[in-house]
Design an enzyme around this catalytic site. Structure first.
Site, PDB file in Angstrom:
ATOM      1  N   LYS A 177     -20.927  -6.159   3.834  1.00  0.00           N
ATOM      2  CA  LYS A 177     -20.100  -5.756   2.683  1.00  0.00           C
ATOM      3  C   LYS A 177     -19.873  -6.947   1.759  1.00  0.00           C
ATOM      4  O   LYS A 177     -19.902  -6.820   0.540  1.00  0.00           O
ATOM      5  CB  LYS A 177     -18.764  -5.155   3.170  1.00  0.00           C
ATOM      6  CG  LYS A 177     -18.951  -3.848   3.939  1.00  0.00           C
ATOM      7  CD  LYS A 177     -17.653  -3.093   4.169  1.00  0.00           C
ATOM      8  CE  LYS A 177     -16.947  -3.455   5.435  1.00  0.00           C
ATOM      9  NZ  LYS A 177     -15.893  -2.490   5.813  1.00  0.00           N
ATOM     10  N   GLU A 214       0.863  -1.187   0.000  1.00  0.00           N
ATOM     11  CA  GLU A 214       0.000   0.000   0.000  1.00  0.00           C
ATOM     12  C   GLU A 214       0.892   1.227   0.000  1.00  0.00           C
ATOM     13  O   GLU A 214       1.754   1.365   0.866  1.00  0.00           O
ATOM     14  CB  GLU A 214      -0.895   0.011   1.237  1.00  0.00           C
ATOM     15  CG  GLU A 214      -1.809   1.223   1.250  1.00  0.00           C
ATOM     16  CD  GLU A 214      -2.668   1.304   2.482  1.00  0.00           C
ATOM     17  OE1 GLU A 214      -3.598   0.500   2.629  1.00  0.00           O
ATOM     18  OE2 GLU A 214      -2.395   2.197   3.322  1.00  0.00           O
ATOM     19  N   ARG A 260     -15.017   3.726   3.887  1.00  0.00           N
ATOM     20  CA  ARG A 260     -15.788   4.878   4.348  1.00  0.00           C
ATOM     21  C   ARG A 260     -14.923   6.129   4.378  1.00  0.00           C
ATOM     22  O   ARG A 260     -15.365   7.228   4.038  1.00  0.00           O
ATOM     23  CB  ARG A 260     -16.333   4.612   5.758  1.00  0.00           C
ATOM     24  CG  ARG A 260     -17.284   5.690   6.215  1.00  0.00           C
ATOM     25  CD  ARG A 260     -17.502   5.639   7.692  1.00  0.00           C
ATOM     26  NE  ARG A 260     -16.316   6.044   8.425  1.00  0.00           N
ATOM     27  CZ  ARG A 260     -16.250   6.131   9.739  1.00  0.00           C
ATOM     28  NH1 ARG A 260     -17.298   5.828  10.470  1.00  0.00           N
ATOM     29  NH2 ARG A 260     -15.136   6.528  10.343  1.00  0.00           N
ATOM     30  N   GLY A 261     -13.663   5.968   4.797  1.00  0.00           N
ATOM     31  CA  GLY A 261     -12.773   7.118   4.981  1.00  0.00           C
ATOM     32  C   GLY A 261     -12.663   7.453   6.451  1.00  0.00           C
ATOM     33  O   GLY A 261     -13.550   7.135   7.256  1.00  0.00           O
TER      34      GLY A 261
HETATM   35  P1  FAD Z   1     -17.374   0.891   7.351  1.00  0.00           P
HETATM   36  O1  FAD Z   1     -17.356  -0.511   6.878  1.00  0.00           O
HETATM   37  O2  FAD Z   1     -18.441   1.791   6.815  1.00  0.00           O
HETATM   38  O3  FAD Z   1     -17.447   0.866   8.948  1.00  0.00           O
HETATM   39  C1  FAD Z   1     -17.277   2.066   9.702  1.00  0.00           C
HETATM   40  C2  FAD Z   1     -17.929   1.906  11.082  1.00  0.00           C
HETATM   41  O4  FAD Z   1     -19.352   1.926  10.954  1.00  0.00           O
HETATM   42  C3  FAD Z   1     -17.619   0.582  11.770  1.00  0.00           C
HETATM   43  O5  FAD Z   1     -17.593   0.843  13.162  1.00  0.00           O
HETATM   44  C4  FAD Z   1     -18.777  -0.323  11.396  1.00  0.00           C
HETATM   45  O6  FAD Z   1     -18.991  -1.369  12.341  1.00  0.00           O
HETATM   46  C5  FAD Z   1     -19.942   0.696  11.369  1.00  0.00           C
HETATM   47  N1  FAD Z   1     -20.956   0.384  10.357  1.00  0.00           N
HETATM   48  C6  FAD Z   1     -20.746  -0.085   9.109  1.00  0.00           C
HETATM   49  N2  FAD Z   1     -21.906  -0.189   8.437  1.00  0.00           N
HETATM   50  C7  FAD Z   1     -22.875   0.256   9.289  1.00  0.00           C
HETATM   51  C8  FAD Z   1     -24.295   0.417   9.178  1.00  0.00           C
HETATM   52  N3  FAD Z   1     -24.951   0.095   8.057  1.00  0.00           N
HETATM   53  N4  FAD Z   1     -24.966   0.918  10.264  1.00  0.00           N
HETATM   54  C9  FAD Z   1     -24.326   1.246  11.412  1.00  0.00           C
HETATM   55  N5  FAD Z   1     -22.959   1.108  11.569  1.00  0.00           N
HETATM   56  C10 FAD Z   1     -22.257   0.626  10.518  1.00  0.00           C
HETATM   57  N6  FAD Z   1      -9.029   5.755   5.105  1.00  0.00           N
HETATM   58  C11 FAD Z   1      -8.873   6.756   4.190  1.00  0.00           C
HETATM   59  O7  FAD Z   1      -9.329   7.888   4.453  1.00  0.00           O
HETATM   60  N7  FAD Z   1      -8.215   6.525   3.000  1.00  0.00           N
HETATM   61  C12 FAD Z   1      -7.713   5.304   2.662  1.00  0.00           C
HETATM   62  O8  FAD Z   1      -7.150   5.135   1.579  1.00  0.00           O
HETATM   63  C13 FAD Z   1      -7.854   4.229   3.600  1.00  0.00           C
HETATM   64  N8  FAD Z   1      -7.380   2.992   3.336  1.00  0.00           N
HETATM   65  C14 FAD Z   1      -7.630   1.957   4.216  1.00  0.00           C
HETATM   66  C15 FAD Z   1      -7.210   0.654   3.897  1.00  0.00           C
HETATM   67  C16 FAD Z   1      -7.478  -0.400   4.773  1.00  0.00           C
HETATM   68  C17 FAD Z   1      -7.041  -1.807   4.417  1.00  0.00           C
HETATM   69  C18 FAD Z   1      -8.168  -0.173   5.990  1.00  0.00           C
HETATM   70  C19 FAD Z   1      -8.449  -1.309   6.943  1.00  0.00           C
HETATM   71  C20 FAD Z   1      -8.570   1.124   6.338  1.00  0.00           C
HETATM   72  C21 FAD Z   1      -8.307   2.197   5.453  1.00  0.00           C
HETATM   73  N9  FAD Z   1      -8.716   3.496   5.737  1.00  0.00           N
HETATM   74  C22 FAD Z   1      -8.552   4.512   4.835  1.00  0.00           C
HETATM   75  C23 FAD Z   1      -9.333   3.805   7.030  1.00  0.00           C
HETATM   76  C24 FAD Z   1     -10.870   3.645   7.004  1.00  0.00           C
HETATM   77  O9  FAD Z   1     -11.438   4.555   6.110  1.00  0.00           O
HETATM   78  C25 FAD Z   1     -11.339   3.909   8.429  1.00  0.00           C
HETATM   79  O10 FAD Z   1     -10.890   2.885   9.287  1.00  0.00           O
HETATM   80  C26 FAD Z   1     -12.825   4.133   8.584  1.00  0.00           C
HETATM   81  O11 FAD Z   1     -13.034   4.608   9.908  1.00  0.00           O
HETATM   82  C27 FAD Z   1     -13.681   2.890   8.388  1.00  0.00           C
HETATM   83  O12 FAD Z   1     -13.719   2.498   7.083  1.00  0.00           O
HETATM   84  P2  FAD Z   1     -14.540   1.194   6.604  1.00  0.00           P
HETATM   85  O13 FAD Z   1     -14.482   1.191   5.149  1.00  0.00           O
HETATM   86  O14 FAD Z   1     -14.105  -0.001   7.346  1.00  0.00           O
HETATM   87  O15 FAD Z   1     -16.006   1.647   7.095  1.00  0.00           O
END
Ligand code: FAD
Length: 301
Positions: free
Chosen positions: A180, A17, A104-105
């Protein structure tokens, strides 16, 4: 090619990454980061997305054409309306990307410290996954226009072996992780963690919960004593007691800390491979030296 298909082709895989450099620093550091890994034939290179660091699309395009490596741009919900997100995905498909990481970010670093989507933007990564999958079926936001070209994205998502910091429990986290998968994610990459046992137990919890997709461990090689404080704050990961004590003992000698970081990462990777990790995904940012050392050590096994 789909990332999940690539994963099944080699006995030991690695991927990287990289992060867009700070604005104005140029693209060269990214190329210099990737070059020393070419001999290990990385399966793919991810390019992160951050509001304050432009360049994800152009850097990913440059890597793809310069090195001929499968390249995976990250796309985040935050900061975009659904229309803007869709437009970005259209750009990616015109540049012939076949894989995206749907996230999500991060929440903002300042107040209110809470993730808030842009009005009419996606709130959760699952919504983004669903929309990308819809585009793969030719269903775009504007349903009135017919004959839209289906996109062909393989979708990766993030997951959290030590639980996402905003989740109340592992169970809650697994529920949304499974969503997801059910909506169309093909593989997942974990947040960084330092205790290999954490991966083994997470995989077993996921499988029990019906999450069947390949789960790739995200690995960070410790390179500075400050990281044992900063990384848990930023990413919610725990530092195992023995690693922590050794880093504190060596903290005045940066080279010893780096060497210990390499030792630990080699041990961690060996364990992860034993536990069936389909790929070793390294968070190299733009500092490849220690990770390259880890890969050399693993290649000699
Ligand atoms: P989600 O899957 O949406 O989860 C976020 C939170 O909401 C979790 O607590 C989950 O349990 C909860 N949740 C999910 N769906 C729901 C729902 N329907 N209702 C209620 N609660 C829900 N960040 C960046 O800004 N840029 C990047 O390029 C980046 N790369 C990453 C790469 C990896 C491999 C990882 C693991 C993280 C990365 N991140 C990045 C960080 C990530 O964006 C954050 O950790 C963010 O807080 C969560 O993203 P997610 O996609 O897991 O979110």
């Amino acid at each position: 090619m789909d990332i999940d298909k690539l994963l099944s082709m080699h006995p030991i895989n690695c991927s990287l990454e990289v992060t867009p450099p700070s604005k104005g620093k140029g693209i060269k550091p990214v190329f210099e980061t990737i070059k020393p890994f070419i001999e290990f034939k990385p399966l793919f290179v991810d390019v992160t997305y951050h509001y304050h660091k432009p360049g994800t699309l152009s850097i990913a395009t440059a890597i793809k054409y310069k090195f001929g490596i499968e390249t995976v741009p990250h796309i985040v919900c935050g900061g975009f309306t659904k229309e803007e997100t869709e437009n970005f995905l259209v750009e990616l498909s015109y540049s012939e990307f076949e894989s995206v990481m749907a996230l999500r970010g991060d929440a903002p670093e300042g107040p209110p410290y809470m993730f808030t989507p842009k009005p009419n933007g996606f709130q959760y990564a699952s919504e983004l996954v669903e929309h990308i999958k819809n585009m793969n079926r030719g269903n775009y936001l504007n349903k009135e226009q017919e004959h839209r070209m289906p996109t062909n994205f393989c979708i990766g998502v993030g997951c959290y072996p030590e639980v996402h910091p905003e989740s109340s429990s592992l169970l809650e986290d697994l529920k949304y992780f499974k969503l997801k998968q059910d909506l169309g994610a093909s593989y997942a990459i974990t947040q960084m963690f330092f205790e290999p046992e954490v991966y083994r137990s997470f995989i077993s919890e996921c499988r029990e919960f019906g999450i069947t997709l390949p789960i790739i461990p995200g690995i960070k090689v410790l390179s500075h004593p400050k990281q044992v404080e900063v990384l848990p704050q930023l990413f919610g990961c725990k530092i195992p007691k023995d690693l922590l004590e050794e880093v504190i003992r060596k903290q005045d000698d940066i080279n010893s800390v780096k060497q210990w970081g390499v030792e630990h990462a080699v041990y961690q990777c060996e364990q992860l491979l034993k536990y069936g990790a389909p790929d070793l995904h390294f968070y190299v940012q733009n500092d490849p030296a220690l990770t390259v050392e880890v890969m050399h050590r693993l290649a000699k096994r």
